[in-house]
Scaffold this active site. Structure first.
Site, PDB file in Angstrom:
ATOM      1  CE  LYS A  13      76.719  33.774 104.454  1.00 44.38           C
ATOM      2  NZ  LYS A  13      75.652  33.228 103.888  1.00 44.38           N
ATOM      3  NE  ARG A 160      70.633  40.328  97.648  1.00 44.91           N
ATOM      4  CZ  ARG A 160      70.697  39.366  98.598  1.00 44.91           C
ATOM      5  NH1 ARG A 160      71.004  39.663 100.037  1.00 44.91           N
ATOM      6  NH2 ARG A 160      72.270  39.055  98.253  1.00 44.91           N
TER       7      ARG A 160
HETATM    8  P1  ADP Z   1      72.837  34.302 103.884  1.00 47.00           P
HETATM    9  O1  ADP Z   1      72.861  35.704 104.901  1.00 47.00           O
HETATM   10  O2  ADP Z   1      73.240  33.230 104.337  1.00 47.00           O
HETATM   11  O3  ADP Z   1      72.683  34.668 102.441  1.00 47.00           O
HETATM   12  P2  ADP Z   1      69.595  34.663 105.050  1.00 47.00           P
HETATM   13  O4  ADP Z   1      69.686  34.172 106.462  1.00 47.00           O
HETATM   14  O5  ADP Z   1      69.192  35.977 103.942  1.00 47.00           O
HETATM   15  O6  ADP Z   1      71.344  33.923 104.185  1.00 47.00           O
HETATM   16  O7  ADP Z   1      68.799  33.262 104.558  1.00 47.00           O
HETATM   17  C1  ADP Z   1      68.462  33.362 103.519  1.00 47.00           C
HETATM   18  C2  ADP Z   1      66.488  33.082 102.840  1.00 47.00           C
HETATM   19  O8  ADP Z   1      66.594  31.464 104.142  1.00 47.00           O
HETATM   20  C3  ADP Z   1      65.618  33.785 103.699  1.00 47.00           C
HETATM   21  O9  ADP Z   1      64.769  34.012 103.070  1.00 47.00           O
HETATM   22  C4  ADP Z   1      65.842  33.136 104.968  1.00 47.00           C
HETATM   23  O10 ADP Z   1      64.450  33.315 105.588  1.00 47.00           O
HETATM   24  C5  ADP Z   1      65.296  31.784 104.990  1.00 47.00           C
HETATM   25  N1  ADP Z   1      66.207  31.077 105.706  1.00 47.00           N
HETATM   26  C6  ADP Z   1      67.060  31.294 107.001  1.00 47.00           C
HETATM   27  N2  ADP Z   1      67.365  30.984 107.511  1.00 47.00           N
HETATM   28  C7  ADP Z   1      66.678  28.669 107.602  1.00 47.00           C
HETATM   29  C8  ADP Z   1      66.257  28.340 107.641  1.00 47.00           C
HETATM   30  N3  ADP Z   1      66.668  27.369 108.841  1.00 47.00           N
HETATM   31  N4  ADP Z   1      65.314  27.500 107.814  1.00 47.00           N
HETATM   32  C9  ADP Z   1      64.432  28.245 106.459  1.00 47.00           C
HETATM   33  N5  ADP Z   1      64.798  28.928 105.839  1.00 47.00           N
HETATM   34  C10 ADP Z   1      65.632  29.991 106.223  1.00 47.00           C
HETATM   35  P1  ADP Z   2      74.404  36.710 100.431  1.00 42.29           P
HETATM   36  O1  ADP Z   2      74.692  36.334 101.696  1.00 42.29           O
HETATM   37  O2  ADP Z   2      73.284  36.660 100.093  1.00 42.29           O
HETATM   38  O3  ADP Z   2      74.681  35.943 100.272  1.00 42.29           O
HETATM   39  P2  ADP Z   2      75.632  38.708 100.779  1.00 42.29           P
HETATM   40  O4  ADP Z   2      74.116  40.652 101.053  1.00 42.29           O
HETATM   41  O5  ADP Z   2      76.430  38.626 101.162  1.00 42.29           O
HETATM   42  O6  ADP Z   2      74.441  38.009  99.997  1.00 42.29           O
HETATM   43  O7  ADP Z   2      75.963  39.605  99.112  1.00 42.29           O
HETATM   44  C1  ADP Z   2      75.787  40.099  98.084  1.00 42.29           C
HETATM   45  C2  ADP Z   2      76.570  40.327  97.410  1.00 42.29           C
HETATM   46  O8  ADP Z   2      77.476  41.522  97.453  1.00 42.29           O
HETATM   47  C3  ADP Z   2      77.875  39.375  96.509  1.00 42.29           C
HETATM   48  O9  ADP Z   2      76.742  38.700  95.495  1.00 42.29           O
HETATM   49  C4  ADP Z   2      79.204  39.555  96.491  1.00 42.29           C
HETATM   50  O10 ADP Z   2      78.352  40.649  94.769  1.00 42.29           O
HETATM   51  C5  ADP Z   2      78.692  41.289  97.289  1.00 42.29           C
HETATM   52  N1  ADP Z   2      79.138  40.742  98.259  1.00 42.29           N
HETATM   53  C6  ADP Z   2      79.224  40.871  99.409  1.00 42.29           C
HETATM   54  N2  ADP Z   2      80.803  40.341 100.590  1.00 42.29           N
HETATM   55  C7  ADP Z   2      81.268  40.322  99.463  1.00 42.29           C
HETATM   56  C8  ADP Z   2      83.161  40.221  99.738  1.00 42.29           C
HETATM   57  N3  ADP Z   2      83.258  39.515 101.271  1.00 42.29           N
HETATM   58  N4  ADP Z   2      83.573  40.372  98.804  1.00 42.29           N
HETATM   59  C9  ADP Z   2      83.349  40.573  97.403  1.00 42.29           C
HETATM   60  N5  ADP Z   2      81.755  41.109  97.109  1.00 42.29           N
HETATM   61  C10 ADP Z   2      81.199  40.664  98.062  1.00 42.29           C
END
Ligand code: ADP
Ligand code: ADP
Ligand code: ZN
Length: 214
Positions: A13, A160
């Site tokens: 995302k 992280r």
């Molecule tokens: P989210 O915001 O949904 O948690 P991220 O965009 O941070 O996810 O992506 C999670 C991890 O996966 C990051 O290390 C990113 O570089 C990697 N990643 C994102 N999209 C892809 C993809 N299409 N294929 C492989 N790795 C990906």
């Molecule tokens: P990822 O994309 O890797 O899941 P985020 O960066 O979106 O992680 O979120 C990291 C953390 O921040 C989540 O695990 C949660 O603890 C908190 N968080 C983020 N967005 C929300 C939300 N909409 N409601 C509650 N907690 C949230």
């Protein structure tokens, strides 16, 4: 254009949000990034949120909903926005709906990036992020051009604290219990669109542009 991004942690995302935000000139609003900024600045909101984030739990709805409503009233949201990581519970989705209704506004789409859980652990544990600009990298799938340095702003990238194996497992559990129901919530409103998030990063973006209409 008003878009929300759905999908499990690690779906991509944040990665896609940066490109979508550039392409469509709308602000990228990531609740995770807002919480992390507050944590780094040691604000009262940050201190509260940290207790939950470090354990892979969701920050309580009351705190999160107020924070997002506040953000959505900034001037830059007049042209639309891309929500990344919100809503994450049915209560949050309902609050967003009420907020939009009260302003006579509508979401354009809830875009779900679909990635099966067996991909997630490797994505999350290999993730590196830029603490300054929020860019997301992966040691194997998307490494920065210069090892350890953010391509966008040159800061040192970090891992992280919540991207450890145990916390990722907890977050996946939380996702299944609390966030997955939103897929049906938006399907019922005829707002759901999906893309296959297992493709390469560029191909996922192309699929997203097709869905959004270029
Ligand atoms: P989210 O915001 O949904 O948690 P991220 O965009 O941070 O996810 O992506 C999670 C991890 O996966 C990051 O290390 C990113 O570089 C990697 N990643 C994102 N999209 C892809 C993809 N299409 N294929 C492989 N790795 C990906
Ligand atoms: P990822 O994309 O890797 O899941 P985020 O960066 O979106 O992680 O979120 C990291 C953390 O921040 C989540 O695990 C949660 O603890 C908190 N968080 C983020 N967005 C929300 C939300 N909409 N409601 C509650 N907690 C949230
Ligand atoms: Zn950066």
């Amino acid at each position: 254009m008003k878009i929300i991004l759905l999908g499990p942690p690690g779906a991509g995302k944040g990665t896609q949000a940066k490109s979508i935000s550039n392409r469509y000139s709308i602000p990228h609003i990531s609740t995770g990034d807002i919480f992390r900024k507050n944590i780094s600045e040691n604000t009262p909101l940050g201190v509260e949120a940290k207790k939950y984030i470090d354990n892979g739990q969701l920050v309580p709805d009351s705190v999160t909903i107020d924070m997002v409503k506040d953000r959505l009233q900034h001037d830059d949201c007049k042209k639309g926005y891309l929500l990344d990581g919100f809503p994450r519970t049915v209560a949050q989705a309902e609050a967003l709906q009420e907020f939009l209704d009260s302003r006579n506004e509508k979401l354009d789409t809830a875009l779900c990036i679909e990635v099966p859980s067996e991909f997630i652990l490797e994505r999350m544990t290999g993730r590196r992020v830029c603490p300054s600009c929020g860019a997301s990298y992966h040691i194997k799938f998307n490494p920065p051009a210069v090892e350890g340095k953010c391509d966008v702003c040159g800061s040192d990238v970090i891992q992280r604290k919540d991207d450890t194996v145990d916390t990722v497992k907890e977050r996946l559990d939380v996702y299944e219990r609390q966030t997955q129901p939103l897929i049906d919530f938006y399907k019922d409103k005829n707002l759901l669109s999906t893309v296959d998030g297992t493709q390469a990063i560029n191909s996922v973006f192309e699929s997203i542009c097709k869905v959004l209409g270029e």
